[in-house]
Write a protein that holds these residues in place. Structure first.
Motif, PDB file in Angstrom:
ATOM      1  N   ILE A   7       0.942  -1.223   0.009  1.00 31.26           N
ATOM      2  CA  ILE A   7      -0.026  -0.048   0.133  1.00 31.26           C
ATOM      3  C   ILE A   7       0.848   1.045  -0.174  1.00 31.26           C
ATOM      4  CG2 ILE A   7      -1.684   1.254   1.431  1.00 31.26           C
ATOM      5  CD1 ILE A   7      -3.023  -0.830   0.036  1.00 31.26           C
ATOM      6  N   PHE A   8       1.810   1.428   1.028  1.00 26.66           N
ATOM      7  CA  PHE A   8       2.699   2.585   1.189  1.00 26.66           C
ATOM      8  C   PHE A   8       3.457   2.621  -0.319  1.00 26.66           C
ATOM      9  CE2 PHE A   8       6.181   5.248   2.807  1.00 26.66           C
ATOM     10  CZ  PHE A   8       5.420   6.175   3.484  1.00 26.66           C
ATOM     11  N   CYS A   9       4.036   1.549  -0.855  1.00 25.23           N
ATOM     12  CA  CYS A   9       4.602   1.610  -2.203  1.00 25.23           C
ATOM     13  C   CYS A   9       3.809   2.336  -3.053  1.00 25.23           C
ATOM     14  CB  CYS A   9       5.224   0.345  -2.469  1.00 25.23           C
ATOM     15  SG  CYS A   9       6.569  -0.204  -1.606  1.00 25.23           S
ATOM     16  N   GLN A  10       2.689   1.730  -3.118  1.00 19.08           N
ATOM     17  CA  GLN A  10       1.568   2.461  -4.327  1.00 19.08           C
ATOM     18  C   GLN A  10       1.531   3.936  -3.985  1.00 19.08           C
ATOM     19  OE1 GLN A  10      -1.659   3.870  -3.840  1.00 19.08           O
ATOM     20  NE2 GLN A  10      -1.668   4.094  -6.112  1.00 19.08           N
ATOM     21  N   LEU A  11       1.292   4.555  -2.826  1.00 22.76           N
ATOM     22  CA  LEU A  11       1.258   5.864  -2.516  1.00 22.76           C
ATOM     23  C   LEU A  11       2.429   6.550  -3.005  1.00 22.76           C
ATOM     24  CD1 LEU A  11      -0.559   5.512   1.251  1.00 22.76           C
ATOM     25  CD2 LEU A  11      -1.534   6.399  -0.957  1.00 22.76           C
ATOM     26  N   ARG A  12       3.755   5.975  -2.859  1.00 18.72           N
ATOM     27  CA  ARG A  12       4.757   6.514  -3.209  1.00 18.72           C
ATOM     28  C   ARG A  12       4.881   6.677  -4.767  1.00 18.72           C
ATOM     29  NH1 ARG A  12       9.144   7.531   0.162  1.00 18.72           N
ATOM     30  NH2 ARG A  12       8.403   8.157   2.426  1.00 18.72           N
ATOM     31  N   LEU A  13       4.278   5.618  -5.277  1.00 18.41           N
ATOM     32  CA  LEU A  13       4.481   5.601  -6.841  1.00 18.41           C
ATOM     33  C   LEU A  13       3.549   6.668  -7.351  1.00 18.41           C
ATOM     34  CD1 LEU A  13       4.203   2.448  -9.214  1.00 18.41           C
ATOM     35  CD2 LEU A  13       2.517   4.379  -9.699  1.00 18.41           C
ATOM     36  N   ARG A  14       2.268   6.805  -6.674  1.00 16.05           N
ATOM     37  CA  ARG A  14       1.613   7.837  -7.427  1.00 16.05           C
ATOM     38  C   ARG A  14       2.111   9.129  -7.149  1.00 16.05           C
ATOM     39  NH1 ARG A  14      -2.157  11.189  -4.794  1.00 16.05           N
ATOM     40  NH2 ARG A  14      -3.873  11.795  -5.941  1.00 16.05           N
ATOM     41  N   GLN A  15       2.758   9.436  -5.878  1.00 22.25           N
ATOM     42  CA  GLN A  15       3.566  10.772  -5.784  1.00 22.25           C
ATOM     43  C   GLN A  15       4.507  10.972  -6.571  1.00 22.25           C
ATOM     44  OE1 GLN A  15       4.694  10.573  -1.532  1.00 22.25           O
ATOM     45  NE2 GLN A  15       2.715  10.667  -0.725  1.00 22.25           N
ATOM     46  N   ALA A  16       5.101  10.160  -7.092  1.00 21.38           N
ATOM     47  CA  ALA A  16       6.372  10.034  -8.028  1.00 21.38           C
ATOM     48  C   ALA A  16       5.635  10.685  -9.442  1.00 21.38           C
ATOM     49  CB  ALA A  16       6.949   8.797  -8.013  1.00 21.38           C
ATOM     50  N   ALA A  17       4.604   9.771  -9.720  1.00 21.16           N
ATOM     51  CA  ALA A  17       3.980  10.151 -10.823  1.00 21.16           C
ATOM     52  C   ALA A  17       3.434  11.534 -11.030  1.00 21.16           C
ATOM     53  CB  ALA A  17       2.742   9.276 -11.093  1.00 21.16           C
ATOM     54  N   LEU A  18       2.740  12.084  -9.895  1.00 17.93           N
ATOM     55  CA  LEU A  18       2.340  13.301  -9.815  1.00 17.93           C
ATOM     56  C   LEU A  18       3.465  14.348  -9.929  1.00 17.93           C
ATOM     57  CD1 LEU A  18      -0.346  13.253  -7.042  1.00 17.93           C
ATOM     58  CD2 LEU A  18      -0.657  13.309  -9.410  1.00 17.93           C
ATOM     59  N   ARG A  19       4.751  13.984  -9.679  1.00 18.78           N
ATOM     60  CA  ARG A  19       5.701  15.226  -9.821  1.00 18.78           C
ATOM     61  C   ARG A  19       6.593  14.715 -11.361  1.00 18.78           C
ATOM     62  NH1 ARG A  19       7.026  12.639  -4.630  1.00 18.78           N
ATOM     63  NH2 ARG A  19       8.532  11.342  -5.471  1.00 18.78           N
ATOM     64  N   GLY A  20       5.943  13.997 -12.076  1.00 23.55           N
ATOM     65  CA  GLY A  20       6.509  13.759 -13.344  1.00 23.55           C
ATOM     66  C   GLY A  20       7.756  12.921 -13.395  1.00 23.55           C
ATOM     67  N   GLU A  21       8.053  11.981 -12.424  1.00 24.51           N
ATOM     68  CA  GLU A  21       9.170  11.067 -12.425  1.00 24.51           C
ATOM     69  C   GLU A  21       8.909   9.841 -13.225  1.00 24.51           C
ATOM     70  OE1 GLU A  21      10.085  10.868  -8.433  1.00 24.51           O
ATOM     71  OE2 GLU A  21      10.505  13.144  -8.304  1.00 24.51           O
ATOM     72  N   LEU A  22       7.784   9.760 -13.326  1.00 26.05           N
ATOM     73  CA  LEU A  22       7.403   8.158 -13.975  1.00 26.05           C
ATOM     74  C   LEU A  22       5.919   8.334 -14.345  1.00 26.05           C
ATOM     75  CD1 LEU A  22       5.413   6.706 -11.697  1.00 26.05           C
ATOM     76  CD2 LEU A  22       7.918   6.172 -10.761  1.00 26.05           C
ATOM     77  N   GLU A  23       5.658   7.155 -15.069  1.00 28.30           N
ATOM     78  CA  GLU A  23       4.114   7.174 -15.713  1.00 28.30           C
ATOM     79  C   GLU A  23       3.558   6.180 -15.038  1.00 28.30           C
ATOM     80  OE1 GLU A  23       1.585   6.626 -19.846  1.00 28.30           O
ATOM     81  OE2 GLU A  23       3.975   6.937 -20.196  1.00 28.30           O
ATOM     82  N   ARG A  24       2.107   6.420 -14.572  1.00 25.86           N
ATOM     83  CA  ARG A  24       1.366   5.322 -13.773  1.00 25.86           C
ATOM     84  C   ARG A  24       0.861   4.267 -14.720  1.00 25.86           C
ATOM     85  NH1 ARG A  24      -2.943   7.592  -9.565  1.00 25.86           N
ATOM     86  NH2 ARG A  24      -3.110   5.469  -9.338  1.00 25.86           N
ATOM     87  N   PRO A  25       0.723   3.026 -14.519  1.00 27.47           N
ATOM     88  CA  PRO A  25       0.173   2.238 -15.456  1.00 27.47           C
ATOM     89  C   PRO A  25      -1.379   2.712 -15.606  1.00 27.47           C
ATOM     90  CG  PRO A  25       1.608   1.395 -14.016  1.00 27.47           C
ATOM     91  CD  PRO A  25       1.242   2.776 -13.269  1.00 27.47           C
ATOM     92  N   SER A  26      -2.103   2.011 -16.553  1.00 27.97           N
ATOM     93  CA  SER A  26      -3.639   2.366 -16.583  1.00 27.97           C
ATOM     94  C   SER A  26      -4.451   1.693 -15.722  1.00 27.97           C
ATOM     95  CB  SER A  26      -3.901   1.927 -18.328  1.00 27.97           C
ATOM     96  OG  SER A  26      -3.599   0.480 -18.543  1.00 27.97           O
TER      97      SER A  26
END
Length: 462
Positions: free
Chosen positions: A382-401
């Motif tokens: 769960i926490f990793c998904q929260l961090r992935l989402r934050q990184a995507a919002l910062r434009g560091e990566l693209e979230r999967p569909s």
């Protein structure tokens, strides 16, 4: 480069698992001994309100699986949450989550391999239980060491048996409830949910105490994520498998417990017998005890099989980073991480000895401590998904569909629920309390371990 090929450095696993096997690995993770055996004792303890516990934990499991799905689609890897924890939280988180997952499966294996011996003892009472346990363990070790494909095939058939047993029960039970059938002198029906001291006969507080045991019952749903590194066309296959787990939770777990509560008054169930055996035995069906014993035996073997498979991959992910002994990272020519499998097998053998020497309390304590590993794994995802989402919002990566629904609120709510389960363990009078007080010990051991690993890594850099 196709991002579906991104895996841990040096992973070198074969893509031997197809859609059929991955779907069944997902099912195998979602149906276990916690339901087949454990539901009877909990029904006797808290009555029909157990349905609510399964529903609440099922919702948490749903969000965990969706978080896992988003992470897997971002980067399929057999390192699973260890890789994600290392990437999105920090190196120490990968170390802690990996070893806590191993603790989970080591403790679960100790319980399950002993359960296998107990079930077989029903048919072979003259054979010592420790011999039966060792034979079963030996077969599973050989299966896991030979090839990934053989593991997948065995797990496929284990899951087929479990699913057929559940489907037969659901259809039969629904028919008995709808016709208000007589079951050994009592009438099946919705009235059994409230007729015997209400829906919460032991009180809401005691009902909440069952959450830890139910969390354990849902353990292993994450194995499908670990299978990602050895799955053909993971981006296409895994979302289907993960979505399938969601409705199975609703139908198989919540549906089964709801029907059990309607078939018989809750005091008729007990912890020493599968609730499914209790129901069918009262119907007077000959030989049903042996049939259900075979099904529960299959569930225990499946759990041990999955434990050897998943810990072998997780330990290798740790060894690759110098966070576990080098031996556990060794791979065979068949692309099997035999070092990690043998390491976990050693714990299982020790468990056979311990359960032979110590009383039943050790079995219950092992399950309670295992649930701490489950909660750690779920919280990490769960926490990793929260961090992935934050990184995507910062434009560091693209979230999967394929994404976690209602993020980030669903993630924080799930973390809060898991924290509540841990706190409630401290108020229990049973093995859960012992497990709760083992948390500081685990924290100290992991902290010391990480300090040693960190010191070694710094020396290697120099």
């Amino acid at each position: 480069m196709d991002s579906s090929l991104l895996t841990e450095k040096g992973e070198s696993y074969s893509k031997a698992l197809g859609n059929r096997q991955v779907q069944m690995i997902a099912i195998g993770g979602a149906i276990g001994v916690g339901l087949f055996l454990g539901a009877g004792g909990k029904l006797h303890q808290v009555g029909p309100s157990l349905v609510l516990s399964y529903a609440l934990c099922g919702i948490a499991a749903y969000f965990v699986m969706r978080a896992l799905g988003e992470l897997v689609l971002h980067q399929p890897t057999s390192g699973s949450f260890v890789t994600y924890a290392r990437k999105f939280i920090g190196p120490w988180a990968g170390f802690v989550s990996g070893w806590m997952y191993w603790v989970n499966w080591a403790m679960t294996g100790i319980a399950e391999i002993t359960a296998v011996a107990i079930y077989v003892h029903k048919w072979l009472p003259d054979v010592p239980q420790w011999i039966t346990a060792l034979v079963a363990l030996g077969v599973l070790i050989v299966v896991n060491l030979l090839s990934v494909k053989l593991f997948g095939e065995l797990e496929f058939w284990f899951s087929v048996v479990k699913v057929l047993a559940i489907v037969v029960f659901l259809v039969t039970a629904a028919g008995l409830v709808l016709t208000s059938a007589d079951i050994g002198g009592t009438t099946a029906g919705v009235h059994n949910l409230t007729a015997h001291n209400g829906f919460f006969p032991a009180g809401i507080g005691i009902a909440l105490m069952t959450l830890q045991a139910v969390i354990f019952a849902y353990s292993a749903i994450e194995v499908v994520g670990i299978a990602a590194g050895e799955t053909k066309d993971a981006r296409k296959v895994l979302p289907k498998a993960i979505n399938g787990v969601v409705w199975r939770i609703g139908v198989f777990y919540v549906g089964s417990v709801l029907l059990l509560a309607m078939l018989l008054p809750w005091p008729f169930y007990n912890g020493g017998e599968s609730p499914f055996v209790t129901v069918f035995s009262r119907l007077g069906i000959p030989g049903i005890g042996d049939v259900m014993n075979a099904v529960v035996l299959t569930a225990a073997l499946s759990s041990c099989n999955s434990g050897l498979y998943s810990t072998g991959r997780i330990l290798r992910a740790l060894a690759d980073k110098g966070e576990a002994p080098k031996f556990v990272g060794r791979m065979s020519g068949r692309h099997v991480p035999y070092g990690g499998i043998l390491f976990t097998s050693g714990a299982y053998v020790l468990g056979v000895v311990l359960n032979y020497l110590v009383p039943k309390d050790a079995f219950d304590i092992a399950i309670a401590i295992a649930s701490l590993g489950v909660i750690t794994t779920w919280a990490t995802l769960i926490f990793c998904q929260l961090r992935l989402r934050q990184a995507a919002l910062r434009g560091e990566l693209e979230r999967p569909s394929y994404r976690m629904p209602w993020a980030p609120y669903s993630g924080w709510a799930t973390l809060g629920f898991l924290a509540l389960v841990v706190v409630l363990m401290g108020f229990s009078d049973g093995a859960e309390k012992i497990a709760f007080y083992s948390i500081p010990v685990l924290v100290v051991v992991l902290a010391v371990g990480w300090r040693i690993v960190g010191k070694r890594q710094r020396q290697e850099v120099r």
